[in-house]
Design an enzyme around this catalytic site. Structure first.
Site, mmCIF file in Angstrom:
data_model
loop_
_atom_site.group_PDB
_atom_site.id
_atom_site.type_symbol
_atom_site.label_atom_id
_atom_site.label_comp_id
_atom_site.label_asym_id
_atom_site.label_seq_id
_atom_site.Cartn_x
_atom_site.Cartn_y
_atom_site.Cartn_z
ATOM 1 N N CYS A 160 47.437 24.075 35.705
ATOM 2 C CA CYS A 160 45.981 23.369 36.271
ATOM 3 C C CYS A 160 45.166 22.682 35.961
ATOM 4 O O CYS A 160 44.412 21.630 35.827
ATOM 5 C CB CYS A 160 45.549 24.756 36.028
ATOM 6 S SG CYS A 160 45.584 26.138 36.585
ATOM 7 N N CYS A 215 42.400 25.868 30.368
ATOM 8 C CA CYS A 215 43.864 26.871 30.560
ATOM 9 C C CYS A 215 44.953 25.976 31.523
ATOM 10 O O CYS A 215 44.155 25.969 32.590
ATOM 11 C CB CYS A 215 43.652 28.098 30.136
ATOM 12 S SG CYS A 215 42.339 28.711 31.704
ATOM 13 N N HIS A 228 38.300 26.102 41.911
ATOM 14 C CA HIS A 228 39.271 25.721 41.098
ATOM 15 C C HIS A 228 41.166 25.353 41.480
ATOM 16 O O HIS A 228 41.293 26.203 41.826
ATOM 17 C CB HIS A 228 39.645 26.470 40.195
ATOM 18 C CG HIS A 228 40.613 26.605 39.117
ATOM 19 N ND1 HIS A 228 41.231 24.953 38.812
ATOM 20 C CD2 HIS A 228 41.684 26.941 37.941
ATOM 21 C CE1 HIS A 228 42.042 25.444 37.779
ATOM 22 N NE2 HIS A 228 42.497 26.713 37.933
ATOM 23 N N GLY A 253 48.412 27.757 33.717
ATOM 24 C CA GLY A 253 49.343 28.543 33.946
ATOM 25 C C GLY A 253 50.892 28.613 32.888
ATOM 26 O O GLY A 253 51.053 27.407 32.270
HETATM 27 C C1 COA Z 1 40.718 37.121 43.409
HETATM 28 C C2 COA Z 1 41.745 36.665 44.508
HETATM 29 C C3 COA Z 1 43.201 37.537 44.327
HETATM 30 C C4 COA Z 1 40.472 37.161 45.390
HETATM 31 O O1 COA Z 1 41.014 36.546 46.883
HETATM 32 P P1 COA Z 1 40.382 37.049 47.576
HETATM 33 O O2 COA Z 1 40.375 38.439 48.042
HETATM 34 O O3 COA Z 1 41.058 36.202 49.382
HETATM 35 O O4 COA Z 1 38.745 36.526 47.969
HETATM 36 P P2 COA Z 1 37.736 36.838 49.088
HETATM 37 O O5 COA Z 1 37.384 35.525 48.550
HETATM 38 O O6 COA Z 1 37.884 37.114 50.210
HETATM 39 O O7 COA Z 1 37.082 37.657 48.046
HETATM 40 C C5 COA Z 1 37.440 39.307 48.291
HETATM 41 C C6 COA Z 1 36.076 39.878 48.406
HETATM 42 O O8 COA Z 1 35.113 40.085 47.212
HETATM 43 C C7 COA Z 1 33.531 39.680 48.073
HETATM 44 N N1 COA Z 1 33.504 38.565 46.625
HETATM 45 C C8 COA Z 1 34.105 38.015 46.209
HETATM 46 N N2 COA Z 1 33.770 36.975 45.039
HETATM 47 C C9 COA Z 1 32.280 37.921 45.444
HETATM 48 C C10 COA Z 1 30.648 37.726 44.595
HETATM 49 N N3 COA Z 1 30.158 36.802 44.034
HETATM 50 N N4 COA Z 1 29.303 38.809 44.790
HETATM 51 C C11 COA Z 1 29.469 39.623 45.920
HETATM 52 N N5 COA Z 1 31.407 39.651 46.273
HETATM 53 C C12 COA Z 1 32.501 39.145 46.116
HETATM 54 C C13 COA Z 1 34.108 38.641 49.452
HETATM 55 O O9 COA Z 1 33.174 38.865 49.996
HETATM 56 C C14 COA Z 1 35.158 39.972 49.762
HETATM 57 O O10 COA Z 1 34.358 40.466 50.370
HETATM 58 P P3 COA Z 1 35.748 41.092 51.702
HETATM 59 O O11 COA Z 1 36.678 41.600 51.264
HETATM 60 O O12 COA Z 1 34.596 42.619 51.891
HETATM 61 O O13 COA Z 1 35.257 40.861 53.016
HETATM 62 C C15 COA Z 1 42.377 35.422 44.241
HETATM 63 O O14 COA Z 1 40.698 34.752 43.983
HETATM 64 C C16 COA Z 1 42.487 35.028 43.034
HETATM 65 O O15 COA Z 1 43.552 34.727 42.915
HETATM 66 N N6 COA Z 1 41.905 34.162 42.015
HETATM 67 C C17 COA Z 1 42.694 33.196 41.047
HETATM 68 C C18 COA Z 1 42.752 32.297 41.210
HETATM 69 C C19 COA Z 1 44.367 31.496 39.921
HETATM 70 O O16 COA Z 1 45.097 32.505 39.418
HETATM 71 N N7 COA Z 1 43.994 30.533 39.843
HETATM 72 C C20 COA Z 1 44.629 29.700 38.661
HETATM 73 C C21 COA Z 1 44.051 30.253 37.718
HETATM 74 S S1 COA Z 1 45.294 29.810 36.381
#
Ligand code: COA
Length: 395
Positions: A96, A379, A348, A381
């Site tokens: 990151c 931060c 991100h 990973g």
């Molecule tokens: C958390 C994570 C697994 C979600 O992935 P995803 O399931 O593809 O995310 P989506 O955007 O499809 O959202 C999932 C659901 O939540 C809903 N949603 C997401 N953000 C929302 C919000 N702010 N308010 C309301 N609903 C929300 C979406 O509409 C979706 O709904 P659905 O399943 O009914 O379509 C993914 O974003 C992730 O791994 N994030 C971390 C990334 C990471 O690790 N980065 C490195 C950091 S060190």
């Protein structure tokens, strides 16, 4: 040989819009290197006194250095930008913080007199090269890192919730709502316009469009909606798609210069580098690492948190941001922190996020000329934190 260090300034910083990773994303049919090339061109177009022959290096952070992000992307992109064969380049990886590391490496090159002017940035196409793609961890990696959860960033955030239960899901959701609201306000006020370079793209359905607005923000986010979301990293956990940063594509580039050279050219630098520091922690709670990194950078600079007028903290997850703010003595809604919102709203795209913090800080410095010092921190990973302090030059 006691060599004096040169002062280093940010002359300009530009980024692409950030897209959602995957088929519905802005950049699903655009390569990672094709996100970088328009940024290189834009930096020179916006700064006509800076010419190709002045660019002495092109340092790019990318986490997955394979496929379109492999083959020393930093070297390739200048040739692909039709800059000829004479601009050197390289790629660096600190996950990151790859881009923030590239910026700091660029700073040290200039400070040490190795170069007067260079470009440093970060790019990540998480749609084409997902996290962990084609990685082959050492058989002892899990043992060395202290557990399997160290390999899954969402689980490291769940670990922070477990280990520090004073940071609840409700607080994380509240933080996420605030982040989306701040981002919405900033976007509607046109704060992103100066930094985003429009890129023409083809979408999955074959239509073409100009990508000039961030795709991830969800301005209608509210506590009720967030409460219904699944917790994909742990059953009955706390981390959801709503209080985490997403999976995204994007790039961001910084034009760095020796301050005397910039003044000779009559450029108007945005900010001056003050100090950088990197620190490492237990990888299973990697999100806490901005705390030691920030403590270290403040010590190096001889400054305190009170001296930081603007703070740009990458919010990989709301819980780690809450932890870091608390341990650095800040309230969760301190107005100095992420004024235009953060990664929970904008996304991100790993290595591009550090330079994105630099872009936001430069914009906020302009808006607040009385601000003197600003912090960019994030931060990483595997358990690292990276912090850089900058001084405002836009008075
Ligand atoms: C958390 C994570 C697994 C979600 O992935 P995803 O399931 O593809 O995310 P989506 O955007 O499809 O959202 C999932 C659901 O939540 C809903 N949603 C997401 N953000 C929302 C919000 N702010 N308010 C309301 N609903 C929300 C979406 O509409 C979706 O709904 P659905 O399943 O009914 O379509 C993914 O974003 C992730 O791994 N994030 C971390 C990334 C990471 O690790 N980065 C490195 C950091 S060190």
């Amino acid at each position: 040989m006691g060599q004096k260090l040169e002062e280093v300034v940010v002359v300009d910083v530009v980024r692409t819009a950030f897209g959602r990773a995957g088929e519905k994303g802005l950049f699903w049919k655009t390569r990672a290197d094709d996100l970088v090339i328009p940024l290189l061109k834009a930096l020179l177009e916006r700064n006509p006194k800076v010419t190709v022959d002045m660019i002495e290096d092109n340092i790019w952070g990318a986490t997955n250095q394979i496929g379109e992000q492999g083959g020393t992307l930093g070297r390739m992109v200048s040739m692909l930008a039709d800059w000829g064969h004479e601009v050197p380049g390289c790629s660096v990886d600190r996950m990151c913080a790859g881009g923030l590391t590239a910026v700091s490496f660029g700073v040290t090159h200039i400070a040490a007199g190795m170069a007067d002017c260079l470009i440093a940035g970060g790019v990540e196409h998480m749609g084409h090269l997902p996290m962990g793609y084609m990685r082959n961890p050492h058989p002892r990696a899990i043992e060395a890192m202290g557990g399997e959860s160290a390999l899954n960033m969402g689980m490291t955030a769940e670990n922070i919730h477990l280990r520090f239960p004073e940071f609840t899901k409700e607080m994380a959701d509240q933080y996420a709502v605030q982040c989306q609201q701040k981002a919405d306000k900033a976007i509607n006020a046109g704060k992103m316009k100066d930094m985003i370079i429009p890129v023409e793209v083809e979408l999955e359905d074959g239509t073409r469009m100009v990508a000039d607005k961030d795709q991830p923000p969800r301005p209608s986010t509210n506590m009720e909606g967030l409460a219904t979301l699944k917790t994909p990293f742990r059953e009955n956990g706390n981390v959801t798609a709503g209080n985490a940063s997403g999976l995204n594509d994007g790039a961001c580039a910084v034009l760095l210069m020796n301050e005397s050279r910039a003044r000779e050219l009559d450029l108007k630098p945005k900010m001056r580098w003050v100090a950088s520091a990197v620190a490492a922690v237990d990888p299973t709670i990697m999100g806490i690492a901005p705390v030691p990194a920030t403590e270290k950078v403040l010590k190096k600079a001889g400054l305190s948190m009170d001296d930081m007028d603007i703070i740009e903290m990458n919010e990989a997850f709301a819980v780690q941001a809450l932890y870091c703010l608390d341990r650095l003595g800040l309230k969760w809604d301190d107005p100095r922190v992420n004024r235009w919102g953060g990664a929970i709203a904008y996304g991100h795209p790993l290595a591009s996020s550090g330079p994105r913090l630099v872009a936001f800080l430069a914009g906020l410095f302009k808006e607040k000329p009385e601000a003197r010092y600003g912090l960019t921190t994030m931060c990483v990973g595997r358990g690292q934190g990276y912090s850089v302090i900058w001084e405002n030059l836009q008075h």
